[in-house]
Design an enzyme around this catalytic site. Structure first.
Site, PDB file in Angstrom:
ATOM      1  N   ASP A  13       7.317 -11.396 -11.226  1.00 33.30           N
ATOM      2  CA  ASP A  13       7.361 -10.046 -11.791  1.00 33.30           C
ATOM      3  C   ASP A  13       7.051 -10.136 -13.280  1.00 33.30           C
ATOM      4  O   ASP A  13       7.957 -10.210 -14.105  1.00 33.30           O
ATOM      5  CB  ASP A  13       8.748  -9.416 -11.549  1.00 33.30           C
ATOM      6  N   LYS A  35       5.929 -14.538  -4.292  1.00 30.08           N
ATOM      7  CA  LYS A  35       5.786 -13.119  -3.959  1.00 30.08           C
ATOM      8  C   LYS A  35       5.036 -12.418  -5.087  1.00 30.08           C
ATOM      9  O   LYS A  35       5.427 -12.516  -6.255  1.00 30.08           O
ATOM     10  CB  LYS A  35       7.161 -12.476  -3.765  1.00 30.08           C
ATOM     11  N   ASP A  62       3.684  -8.212  -1.546  1.00 28.36           N
ATOM     12  CA  ASP A  62       4.747  -7.204  -1.421  1.00 28.36           C
ATOM     13  C   ASP A  62       4.218  -5.853  -1.909  1.00 28.36           C
ATOM     14  O   ASP A  62       4.525  -5.417  -3.017  1.00 28.36           O
ATOM     15  CB  ASP A  62       5.952  -7.684  -2.255  1.00 28.36           C
ATOM     16  N   LEU A  63       3.396  -5.214  -1.074  1.00 27.25           N
ATOM     17  CA  LEU A  63       2.819  -3.914  -1.459  1.00 27.25           C
ATOM     18  C   LEU A  63       3.404  -2.765  -0.634  1.00 27.25           C
ATOM     19  O   LEU A  63       3.028  -1.613  -0.839  1.00 27.25           O
ATOM     20  CB  LEU A  63       1.285  -3.948  -1.350  1.00 27.25           C
ATOM     21  N   HIS A  66       2.535   2.137   3.460  1.00 28.40           N
ATOM     22  CA  HIS A  66       3.109   3.295   4.183  1.00 28.40           C
ATOM     23  C   HIS A  66       2.058   4.398   4.151  1.00 28.40           C
ATOM     24  O   HIS A  66       1.840   5.036   3.112  1.00 28.40           O
ATOM     25  CB  HIS A  66       4.393   3.763   3.477  1.00 28.40           C
ATOM     26  N   ASP A  67       1.361   4.605   5.283  1.00 23.61           N
ATOM     27  CA  ASP A  67       0.277   5.591   5.304  1.00 23.61           C
ATOM     28  C   ASP A  67      -0.054   5.881   6.763  1.00 23.61           C
ATOM     29  O   ASP A  67       0.674   5.436   7.662  1.00 23.61           O
ATOM     30  CB  ASP A  67      -0.941   5.020   4.544  1.00 23.61           C
ATOM     31  N   PRO A  69      -1.777   5.425  10.398  1.00 22.63           N
ATOM     32  CA  PRO A  69      -2.009   4.137  11.063  1.00 22.63           C
ATOM     33  C   PRO A  69      -3.335   3.481  10.705  1.00 22.63           C
ATOM     34  O   PRO A  69      -3.385   2.280  10.406  1.00 22.63           O
ATOM     35  CB  PRO A  69      -1.949   4.507  12.553  1.00 22.63           C
ATOM     36  N   THR A  71      -5.231   3.729   8.071  1.00 22.37           N
ATOM     37  CA  THR A  71      -5.283   3.246   6.685  1.00 22.37           C
ATOM     38  C   THR A  71      -4.446   1.981   6.518  1.00 22.37           C
ATOM     39  O   THR A  71      -4.872   1.021   5.859  1.00 22.37           O
ATOM     40  CB  THR A  71      -4.792   4.356   5.728  1.00 22.37           C
ATOM     41  N   THR A 121      17.029  -0.723  -0.953  1.00 27.52           N
ATOM     42  CA  THR A 121      18.415  -0.930  -1.386  1.00 27.52           C
ATOM     43  C   THR A 121      18.787  -0.060  -2.585  1.00 27.52           C
ATOM     44  O   THR A 121      19.955   0.061  -2.912  1.00 27.52           O
ATOM     45  CB  THR A 121      18.675  -2.412  -1.738  1.00 27.52           C
ATOM     46  N   GLY A 211      14.023 -14.026  -7.933  1.00 28.26           N
ATOM     47  CA  GLY A 211      13.231 -13.781  -9.132  1.00 28.26           C
ATOM     48  C   GLY A 211      13.868 -14.419 -10.344  1.00 28.26           C
ATOM     49  O   GLY A 211      13.745 -15.623 -10.592  1.00 28.26           O
ATOM     50  N   ARG A 212      14.611 -13.599 -11.081  1.00 32.53           N
ATOM     51  CA  ARG A 212      15.106 -14.013 -12.389  1.00 32.53           C
ATOM     52  C   ARG A 212      15.931 -15.296 -12.434  1.00 32.53           C
ATOM     53  O   ARG A 212      15.806 -16.043 -13.417  1.00 32.53           O
ATOM     54  CB  ARG A 212      15.861 -12.833 -13.038  1.00 32.53           C
TER      55      ARG A 212
HETATM   56  O1  C5P Z   1      14.946 -11.065 -10.198  1.00 36.39           O
HETATM   57  P1  C5P Z   1      15.447 -10.801  -8.813  1.00 36.39           P
HETATM   58  O2  C5P Z   1      15.938 -12.054  -8.098  1.00 36.39           O
HETATM   59  O3  C5P Z   1      16.454  -9.688  -8.763  1.00 36.39           O
HETATM   60  O4  C5P Z   1      14.128 -10.334  -8.028  1.00 36.39           O
HETATM   61  C1  C5P Z   1      14.169  -9.872  -6.707  1.00 36.39           C
HETATM   62  C2  C5P Z   1      12.811  -9.464  -6.270  1.00 36.39           C
HETATM   63  O5  C5P Z   1      12.937  -8.857  -4.989  1.00 36.39           O
HETATM   64  C3  C5P Z   1      12.111  -8.442  -7.155  1.00 36.39           C
HETATM   65  O6  C5P Z   1      10.700  -8.682  -7.063  1.00 36.39           O
HETATM   66  C4  C5P Z   1      12.465  -7.118  -6.504  1.00 36.39           C
HETATM   67  O7  C5P Z   1      11.505  -6.136  -6.724  1.00 36.39           O
HETATM   68  C5  C5P Z   1      12.499  -7.520  -5.034  1.00 36.39           C
HETATM   69  N1  C5P Z   1      13.328  -6.677  -4.178  1.00 36.39           N
HETATM   70  C6  C5P Z   1      14.669  -6.440  -4.426  1.00 36.39           C
HETATM   71  N2  C5P Z   1      15.399  -5.648  -3.582  1.00 36.39           N
HETATM   72  C7  C5P Z   1      14.832  -5.120  -2.519  1.00 36.39           C
HETATM   73  C8  C5P Z   1      13.502  -5.357  -2.245  1.00 36.39           C
HETATM   74  C9  C5P Z   1      12.763  -6.152  -3.112  1.00 36.39           C
HETATM   75  O8  C5P Z   1      15.210  -6.938  -5.400  1.00 36.39           O
HETATM   76  N3  C5P Z   1      15.572  -4.404  -1.695  1.00 36.39           N
END
Ligand code: C5P
Length: 239
Positions: A13, A35, A62-63, A66-67, A69, A71, A121, A211-212
């Site tokens: 990200d 990802k 991770d795109l 949602h459209d 069928p 497309t 979430t 991620g982080r």
């Molecule tokens: O930095 P962190 O570990 O929170 O990153 C989680 C990744 O998962 C991010 O790319 C976030 O957009 C993605 N994500 C999420 N919760 C979701 C779906 C995707 O945190 N329900």
């Protein structure tokens, strides 16, 4: 596509490519996948994805399609041509949309794995009422995960806390891809429904999106290795 190891998926990200490449150079494709989401794809496009694949990494695109069928099927076709390992779409796009995607991908020899987004979430029960959903978030997650499975998808994205209930209803082959991963002493950032890497695996997650805790670590390589070891130890079939 091979769904198995590595089970760790590092979320890239970044608003710029330089820090992303600096991180990628430190990572080992035998220990993690990557990802690439809406931000980096919108800025840097398919070339960025191709270059990451050339470095030996499996890519989860991770795109969240949602459209209609036709497309979504065409977008999945394009993602398969790009050579991604996994992609996702919204299960609330419905059975026809999901089946159209899977039918189109069946024409590929190396089709990506497809997982469904159930309930984002970021939405709570009152948000769901406002957009017209009945029942709790968990009830909607369960219903949409069943619809995704019935429509031939390979799995769903869910929080590590939801994984346990879903794992009771779906076989091991149904992938449960969980973000919201934090070690006990990590800053939780904006993740509320979170779990440690070991607990996510014990709850039945097949893959962890992180991620982080890795991308912002002083030593990302070391952070990845620590999580890898925690996951390996939590797996029932591992020593
Ligand atoms: O930095 P962190 O570990 O929170 O990153 C989680 C990744 O998962 C991010 O790319 C976030 O957009 C993605 N994500 C999420 N919760 C979701 C779906 C995707 O945190 N329900």
């Amino acid at each position: 596509m091979n769904a198995g190891t590595p089970r760790l998926i590092i979320a890239l990200d970044y608003a710029e490519q330089t820090p992303a490449w600096r991180l990628i150079e430190q990572l080992d494709p035998s220990l993690c996948r990557l990802k690439i989401g809406k931000e980096m794809f919108t800025r840097f496009g398919p070339d960025f994805v191709r270059q990451a694949i050339q470095q030996g990494f499996d890519i989860f695109l991770d795109l969240k399609y949602h459209d209609i069928p036709n497309t979504v099927a065409a977008a999945c076709d394009a993602a398969a041509d790009l050579g991604v390992w996994m992609l996702n779409l919204h299960a609330s796009g419905g059975r026809k949309m999901m089946e159209a995607a899977m039918n189109r991908l069946a024409q590929h020899q190396q089709a990506p794995l497809v997982i469904g987004v159930t309930i984002l979430t970021a939405l709570d029960d009152s948000d769901l009422v406002e957009i017209g959903y009945q029942g709790t978030a968990q009830a909607n997650v369960n219903r949409l995960a069943t619809l995704a499975a019935d429509s031939g998808l390979n799995g769903v994205v869910c929080s590590p806390l939801e994984a346990n209930a879903l794992r009771q209803q779906h076989p091991e082959s149904f992938l449960l891809v969980t973000p919201g991963i934090r070690a006990a002493n990590d800053p939780k950032d904006d993740q509320i429904r979170k779990a440690t890497p070991a607990d996510a695996i014990k709850n039945g997650a097949s893959h962890l999106v992180i991620g982080r805790p890795v991308t912002q670590a002083a030593n990302p390589q070391q952070a990845l290795m620590t999580i890898h070891q925690a996951v390996t130890q939590a797996l029932p079939d591992q020593p």
